[in-house]
Scaffold this motif. Structure first.
Motif, PDB file in Angstrom:
ATOM      1  N   LYS A  32      11.586  63.266  -0.453  1.00  0.00           N
ATOM      2  CA  LYS A  32      10.205  63.739  -0.330  1.00  0.00           C
ATOM      3  C   LYS A  32       9.260  62.585   0.001  1.00  0.00           C
ATOM      4  O   LYS A  32       8.344  62.739   0.812  1.00  0.00           O
ATOM      5  N   SER A  33       9.490  61.419  -0.595  1.00  0.00           N
ATOM      6  CA  SER A  33       8.628  60.261  -0.357  1.00  0.00           C
ATOM      7  C   SER A  33       8.731  59.740   1.070  1.00  0.00           C
ATOM      8  O   SER A  33       7.786  59.150   1.586  1.00  0.00           O
ATOM      9  N   GLY A  35       8.966  61.600   3.656  1.00  0.00           N
ATOM     10  CA  GLY A  35       8.423  62.584   4.583  1.00  0.00           C
ATOM     11  C   GLY A  35       9.217  63.864   4.668  1.00  0.00           C
ATOM     12  O   GLY A  35       8.827  64.789   5.370  1.00  0.00           O
ATOM     13  N   GLY A  37      11.075  67.311   2.862  1.00  0.00           N
ATOM     14  CA  GLY A  37      10.631  68.260   1.859  1.00  0.00           C
ATOM     15  C   GLY A  37       9.358  68.985   2.186  1.00  0.00           C
ATOM     16  O   GLY A  37       8.704  69.518   1.304  1.00  0.00           O
ATOM     17  N   LYS A  38       8.987  69.016   3.449  1.00  0.00           N
ATOM     18  CA  LYS A  38       7.752  69.711   3.823  1.00  0.00           C
ATOM     19  C   LYS A  38       7.966  71.219   3.949  1.00  0.00           C
ATOM     20  O   LYS A  38       7.035  71.984   3.831  1.00  0.00           O
ATOM     21  N   SER A  39       9.201  71.639   4.190  1.00  0.00           N
ATOM     22  CA  SER A  39       9.472  73.071   4.294  1.00  0.00           C
ATOM     23  C   SER A  39       9.693  73.661   2.909  1.00  0.00           C
ATOM     24  O   SER A  39      10.064  72.964   1.963  1.00  0.00           O
ATOM     25  N   HIS A  40       9.439  74.955   2.815  1.00  0.00           N
ATOM     26  CA  HIS A  40       9.642  75.641   1.548  1.00  0.00           C
ATOM     27  C   HIS A  40      11.108  75.610   1.153  1.00  0.00           C
ATOM     28  O   HIS A  40      12.000  75.677   1.993  1.00  0.00           O
ATOM     29  N   SER A  42      13.048  73.310   0.180  1.00  0.00           N
ATOM     30  CA  SER A  42      13.885  72.185   0.604  1.00  0.00           C
ATOM     31  C   SER A  42      14.518  71.458  -0.582  1.00  0.00           C
ATOM     32  O   SER A  42      15.403  70.637  -0.398  1.00  0.00           O
TER      33      SER A  42
END
Length: 97
Positions: A32-33, A35, A37-40, A42
């Motif tokens: 996530k850090s 970039g 994990g932007k999608s639901h 994930s």
């Protein structure tokens, strides 16, 4: 070194069962850090991998793979495979609905 029975005797299972949760949370946080994990949903592959590795620890002293006892270190690692498969499948199913 192949001394699985000695490893089972020395293993602290309470600590070892906590470790996969911490490890996969750390991997999710790093993902996530950077970039990701932007999608639901994930996070689902990480959650299910941690779950299956923890369950693998519970059964690592009893189950054999092709007649070999893999023990509390190697057997739980096999749990990553179904964890990723189920996590990605659920992510795909939930994303389409």
């Amino acid at each position: 070194m192949g001394q699985i029975d000695a490893a089972i005797v020395q293993t602290n299972f309470q600590w070892l069962m906590f470790y996969p949760c911490l490890y996969f949370f750390s991997m999710w946080d790093a993902f996530k850090s950077l970039g990701g994990g932007k999608s639901h949903f994930s996070y689902l592959p990480f959650v299910f991998s941690g779950f299956f590795v923890t369950v693998g620890i519970m059964y690592s002293t009893k189950l054999k793979v092709f007649g070999f006892l893999l023990g509390p270190v190697w057997f739980p690692m096999l749990g990553v495979i179904p964890g990723l498969i189920i996590g990605f499948a659920l992510k795909r199913i939930l994303k389409t609905h």
